[in-house]
Design an enzyme around this catalytic site. Sequence first.
Site, PDB file in Angstrom:
ATOM      1  N   ARG A   1       0.818  -1.213   0.000  1.00 32.79           N
ATOM      2  CA  ARG A   1       0.000   0.000   0.000  1.00 32.79           C
ATOM      3  C   ARG A   1       0.851   1.262   0.000  1.00 32.79           C
ATOM      4  O   ARG A   1       0.554   2.228  -0.712  1.00 32.79           O
ATOM      5  CB  ARG A   1      -0.953  -0.017   1.199  1.00 32.79           C
ATOM      6  CG  ARG A   1      -1.838   1.220   1.368  1.00 32.79           C
ATOM      7  CD  ARG A   1      -2.416   1.751   0.068  1.00 32.79           C
ATOM      8  NE  ARG A   1      -3.083   0.741  -0.739  1.00 32.79           N
ATOM      9  CZ  ARG A   1      -3.312   0.862  -2.036  1.00 32.79           C
ATOM     10  NH1 ARG A   1      -2.900   1.940  -2.694  1.00 32.79           N
ATOM     11  NH2 ARG A   1      -3.931  -0.089  -2.693  1.00 32.79           N
TER      12      ARG A   1
ATOM     13  N   LYS B   1       1.638  25.159  -3.690  1.00 32.42           N
ATOM     14  CA  LYS B   1       0.411  24.523  -3.188  1.00 32.42           C
ATOM     15  C   LYS B   1       0.585  23.010  -3.202  1.00 32.42           C
ATOM     16  O   LYS B   1       0.003  22.285  -4.004  1.00 32.42           O
ATOM     17  CB  LYS B   1      -0.785  24.952  -4.033  1.00 32.42           C
ATOM     18  CG  LYS B   1      -1.081  26.443  -3.933  1.00 32.42           C
ATOM     19  CD  LYS B   1      -2.225  26.856  -4.835  1.00 32.42           C
ATOM     20  CE  LYS B   1      -2.477  28.356  -4.752  1.00 32.42           C
ATOM     21  NZ  LYS B   1      -3.539  28.808  -5.675  1.00 32.42           N
TER      22      LYS B   1
ATOM     23  N   LYS C   1       3.444  39.117  -3.444  1.00 37.92           N
ATOM     24  CA  LYS C   1       2.059  38.788  -3.748  1.00 37.92           C
ATOM     25  C   LYS C   1       1.186  39.989  -3.389  1.00 37.92           C
ATOM     26  O   LYS C   1       1.636  40.974  -2.801  1.00 37.92           O
ATOM     27  CB  LYS C   1       1.638  37.548  -2.954  1.00 37.92           C
ATOM     28  CG  LYS C   1       2.512  36.325  -3.213  1.00 37.92           C
ATOM     29  CD  LYS C   1       2.141  35.623  -4.488  1.00 37.92           C
ATOM     30  CE  LYS C   1       0.868  34.829  -4.331  1.00 37.92           C
ATOM     31  NZ  LYS C   1       0.512  34.069  -5.533  1.00 37.92           N
TER      32      LYS C   1
ATOM     33  N   GLU D   1       3.283  40.251  -8.271  1.00 34.23           N
ATOM     34  CA  GLU D   1       1.944  39.908  -8.742  1.00 34.23           C
ATOM     35  C   GLU D   1       1.165  41.192  -9.026  1.00 34.23           C
ATOM     36  O   GLU D   1       1.135  42.103  -8.185  1.00 34.23           O
ATOM     37  CB  GLU D   1       1.209  39.088  -7.671  1.00 34.23           C
ATOM     38  CG  GLU D   1      -0.189  38.680  -8.058  1.00 34.23           C
ATOM     39  CD  GLU D   1      -0.879  37.878  -6.963  1.00 34.23           C
ATOM     40  OE1 GLU D   1      -1.617  36.949  -7.301  1.00 34.23           O
ATOM     41  OE2 GLU D   1      -0.685  38.186  -5.766  1.00 34.23           O
TER      42      GLU D   1
ATOM     43  N   ASP E   1      -2.316  38.107 -12.450  1.00 32.71           N
ATOM     44  CA  ASP E   1      -3.241  37.382 -11.582  1.00 32.71           C
ATOM     45  C   ASP E   1      -4.668  37.424 -12.112  1.00 32.71           C
ATOM     46  O   ASP E   1      -5.277  38.489 -12.204  1.00 32.71           O
ATOM     47  CB  ASP E   1      -3.183  37.980 -10.169  1.00 32.71           C
ATOM     48  CG  ASP E   1      -4.121  37.284  -9.199  1.00 32.71           C
ATOM     49  OD1 ASP E   1      -4.177  36.042  -9.231  1.00 32.71           O
ATOM     50  OD2 ASP E   1      -4.802  37.983  -8.432  1.00 32.71           O
TER      51      ASP E   1
END
Length: 280
Positions: free
Chosen positions: A98, A133, A165, A195, A216
């Site tokens: 597994r 992410k 950002k 950004e 963005d």
Amino acid sequence: MLNQIYTDNIINTALSEDINYIDVTTDNLIPDGHLSSAYFIAKDDGVLCGIDIAMRVFELAGGNVSGEILIKDGSYVKKGDIIANLSGSTKTLLKGERTALNILQHMSGIATATNKCVKLAEGTNAKITDTRKTLPGLRALQKYAVTMGGGRNHRFNLSDGAMLKDNHIDAYGSITGAVTALREKCGHMVKTEVEVRNFEELQEALDNKCEVIMLDNMTPDDMKKAVEITAGRALLEASGNITLENLRETALTGVDIISLGALTHSVKCFDISMRIKTVK
């Protein structure tokens, strides 16, 4: 490239989580000297990734297993292809199954999804990249899988480069102020990415000679205009709400980079099974 210490730590953590103290079924059912052969088989078409790590699982799960890899990472596999053969301790094969499949299926899923995006961008300037992410603890595995699918890596972590950002800019007050403050403290080797959400911010980033500018959530038409305004003075990265349906259109705008968080945070596992045969 993957560090052996890093991958072994992931495997050991996964095995400890799965087995804890004993494998109640295997340890009570299979005698120590029992031997079997097994193989990994693809149950779908896609790009393979993680086979070396999957094979390493059995070494750390008990050993006494030998293996032969038939298809290497980055190769395209078809449904029914035999990926690798294994033989040895039945206990080890059952205990490691597994964990090995979880890693192999997840990494192959990322490589396959990335490859689909790379093919959609073929013939354009756009390079497909991942983002931060990622699943906690698995970032290097996931980013490695992206490269096996033909993509490239964005930052591995916050130490890799300066990236302003929207929240950084809003917190500091302006692009110009933030870029100026960063450059006063950062060394000459650190690039700056900013950004931007509109053409006014784009122009401000260009005026500050930012090396990379992230567009963005812009529409394809706005991206085309941004490419014209930039005229090669900075790399342009498209990000936000990019899917398989609109990726080609995005690539055709002329942007240099398309980053997709979905490559790592919500990818579908690639279907692979391990089949076991008793030897004695």
